[in-house]
Design an enzyme around this catalytic site. Structure first.
Site, PDB file in Angstrom:
ATOM      1  N   LYS A  74      35.883  42.491  33.383  1.00 16.77           N
ATOM      2  CA  LYS A  74      36.548  43.515  32.954  1.00 16.77           C
ATOM      3  C   LYS A  74      38.201  43.036  32.988  1.00 16.77           C
ATOM      4  CE  LYS A  74      38.606  47.637  34.111  1.00 16.77           C
ATOM      5  NZ  LYS A  74      38.240  49.521  35.167  1.00 16.77           N
ATOM      6  N   SER A 149      37.494  53.123  33.911  1.00 13.33           N
ATOM      7  CA  SER A 149      38.125  52.983  32.826  1.00 13.33           C
ATOM      8  C   SER A 149      37.117  51.472  32.197  1.00 13.33           C
ATOM      9  CB  SER A 149      39.706  52.359  33.423  1.00 13.33           C
ATOM     10  OG  SER A 149      39.496  51.796  34.472  1.00 13.33           O
ATOM     11  N   SER A 173      35.298  55.297  37.529  1.00  8.05           N
ATOM     12  CA  SER A 173      35.952  53.812  36.896  1.00  8.05           C
ATOM     13  C   SER A 173      34.538  52.675  36.758  1.00  8.05           C
ATOM     14  CB  SER A 173      36.982  53.112  37.083  1.00  8.05           C
ATOM     15  OG  SER A 173      37.948  54.044  36.380  1.00  8.05           O
TER      16      SER A 173
HETATM   17  N1  GLN Z   1      39.701  58.082  35.519  1.00 11.51           N
HETATM   18  C1  GLN Z   1      40.277  58.095  37.422  1.00 11.51           C
HETATM   19  C2  GLN Z   1      42.179  57.724  36.614  1.00 11.51           C
HETATM   20  O1  GLN Z   1      42.356  57.478  35.420  1.00 11.51           O
HETATM   21  C3  GLN Z   1      39.962  56.093  37.886  1.00 11.51           C
HETATM   22  C4  GLN Z   1      40.340  55.100  37.061  1.00 11.51           C
HETATM   23  C5  GLN Z   1      39.800  54.248  37.513  1.00 11.51           C
HETATM   24  O2  GLN Z   1      39.565  54.370  38.566  1.00 11.51           O
HETATM   25  N2  GLN Z   1      40.140  53.221  37.912  1.00 11.51           N
HETATM   26  O3  GLN Z   1      42.547  57.185  37.437  1.00 11.51           O
END
Ligand code: GLN
Length: 508
Positions: A74, A149, A173
């Site tokens: 990532k 994400s 995410s």
């Molecule tokens: N969807 C969540 C957010 O936007 C989690 C993101 C993540 O785990 N990096 O904060």
């Protein structure tokens, strides 16, 4: 797809070479990446060189435990000499000068790094649509999102462009995109895996976790990346158990079923599918089900989005265009400021009375060139969602609102944690859906941040409580899309959630 153990057997027997394996992944990238957009860069030459070097060790019988693993990383995890852009314009040209601890450990275990994968900017999002590289698309149906994400990580593994990927999980995410793409995603306990070299989003939540096609591969990867690191003072000294042997244990697991996680808002088919899987495992005498309550669950989303944005606004303050990152053109902005100043001065000369006072005030408030540089660099560098988070986070931390929002949310976080502590007195793991629906259509929630945030309803609690969680495929929805089931475990009980996930994997 074949798992790492089988890949390794083939390599050890000499049935295949690592170069063949790498070439087949590269071929798959050529075939599918233009559409799926999981990889943002694939290092073909570097991958072949690594393959050659690792192959020599395989031939000599000295290869590490992860020889055969071909990884996507990532774009938020530092890899020396590679661009680490966090899918953001503000870091568009940033190159890492060191390896994250996880990368170092994986390299030492002879994993191979194939390239960088797509994500939501600074890991903020649930769909991998907030990205300078363009949205990633679900390999099962490219009109759908991958989740986010770590959408690039999940899509890359699902589309067989690599056999594993690293993601990061701050509020779901790793797990949610794994569920949407039909792969396995693990969020370790907070502190189980070093965060050194992971670009910070919300430091008290952030965790690096593996995305794989099987539970056993997840265990093998975790085995290597877990453990204390002196470069991350929040990493734990807790000894790392043997996760593969944890998978083989056959003691019955007590699975807590929280009523609150199966209520309103959950897709009916998902609810039924999970119930069926659990009943089957119960009939086979593998698990015992126990109804439990997590009464503060209804505050998860609000608490998470207050605390995570507060931490983000503070962490992202470092991107000022001075030390590194995108810098707005200084000459242009100085010219703009001069013009603004001259226009105000002209009005002051011409105006009288109250209007003159207003203009004098404007002149006093006019940005210095340095302040304007910060503002413009950040305005140009950050995308819409990241700006929204910075504004929200700054608001909840500002004097006058701090007690009402930030301090209150900290207290609720404690209550959520206590709910779990209480529950884990009676159960080994807790089951829930990973997400309320299968992957949604691209663009369906981009204009409605609250709907997007609500997607994290089942995943944020593990991050709030600092416990571990895993998403494993539970089957297919009638739409043909994959569905994930989540198991959450107490701190440092990754062995148990891996085992629960493995049970599901065997019956799906
Ligand atoms: N969807 C969540 C957010 O936007 C989690 C993101 C993540 O785990 N990096 O904060």
């Amino acid at each position: 797809m074949i798992d790492l153990r089988e890949t390794r057997n083939q390599l050890d027997r000499g049935d295949r070479s690592l170069t063949d394996i790498v070439n087949s992944f590269l071929k798959q990238i050529d075939l599918r990446n233009a559409e799926v957009n999981a990889f943002i860069s694939a290092d073909k030459q570097g991958a072949r060189e690594q393959a050659g070097a690792i192959q020599k060790k395989i031939d000599a019988g000295t290869a590490g435990p992860l020889a055969g693993l071909v990884l996507g990383v990532k774009d938020i995890i530092s890899e020396k000499g590679k661009k680490t852009c966090c899918a953001s314009n503000i870091l568009r040209n940033f190159e890492s000068v060191y390896d994250a601890t996880v990368i170092k450990k994986l390299r030492e275990a002879d994993a191979l790094f194939l390239g960088r994968v797509n994500m939501d900017e600074f890991a903020m999002g649930s769909s991998t649509e907030n990205t300078i590289y363009g949205p990633a698309k679900n390999p099962h149906d490219t009109s759908r999102v991958t989740g986010g994400s770590s959408g690039g990580s999940a899509a890359a593994v699902a589309a067989e462009m690599c056999n594993a990927a690293l993601g990061s999980d701050t509020g779901g995410s790793v797990r949610q995109p794994a569920a949407y793409c039909g792969v396995v995603g693990l969020k370790p306990t907070y502190g189980r895996v070093s965060r050194y070299g992971l670009v910070a989003f919300a430091s008290s939540f952030d965790c690096i976790g593996p995305v794989t096609s099987t539970v056993e591969d997840s265990a093998m990867l975790l085995q290597v990346i877990a453990g204390f690191d002196e470069n991350d003072q929040t990493s734990s000294q807790e000894p790392v158990p043997d996760y593969l042997s944890a998978l083989k244990e056959d003691e019955k697991l007590t699975v807590g079923v929280p009523e609150e996680y199966f209520g309103e808002g959950l897709d009916e088919e998902i609810r039924e599918m999970i119930r069926e899987r659990l009943s089957q495992l119960e009939e086979e005498n593998k698990i015992v089900l126990k109804p439990i309550h997590l009464p503060h669950m209804k505050y998860n989303i609000a608490t998470y989005y207050i605390l995570a944005t507060a931490e983000a606004s503070s962490n992202l303050a470092r991107y000022d265009g001075i030390r590194y990152g995108h810098r707005s053109d200084f000459k242009t902005l100085k010219e703009e400021l001069t013009q603004e100043r001259q226009a105000i001065e002209k009005k002051i000369r011409e105006a009288g009375g109250e209007e003159k006072n207003v203009e004098m005030e404007k002149l006093a408030q006019l940005d210095t060139p340095l302040i304007r540089l910060y503002k413009k660099s950040r305005t140009e560098g950050f995308g819409r969602e990241v700006k929204r988070r910075i504004i929200l986070g700054t608001y909840v931390l500002s004097s006058g609102y701090y007690d009402a929002y930030y301090a209150k949310a900290q207290k609720v976080r404690r209550l959520i944690k206590q709910d779990f502590e209480q529950a884990f007195k009676d159960v080994d793991v807790i089951v829930s859906p990973t997400a309320p629906s299968p992957a949604f259509e691209l663009g369906a929630k981009t204009d409605d941040p609250v709907q997007m945030y609500l997607n994290d309803i089942y995943t944020t609690s593990a991050n709030l409580a600092g416990i571990c969680g895993i998403s494993v495929p539970a089957g297919r929805h009638s739409s043909g899309l994959p569905v994930g089931v989540q198991f959450m475990g107490n701190v440092f009980e990754e062995g148990k959630i891996l085992r629960a996930a493995h049970l599901v994997e065997k019956i799906v």
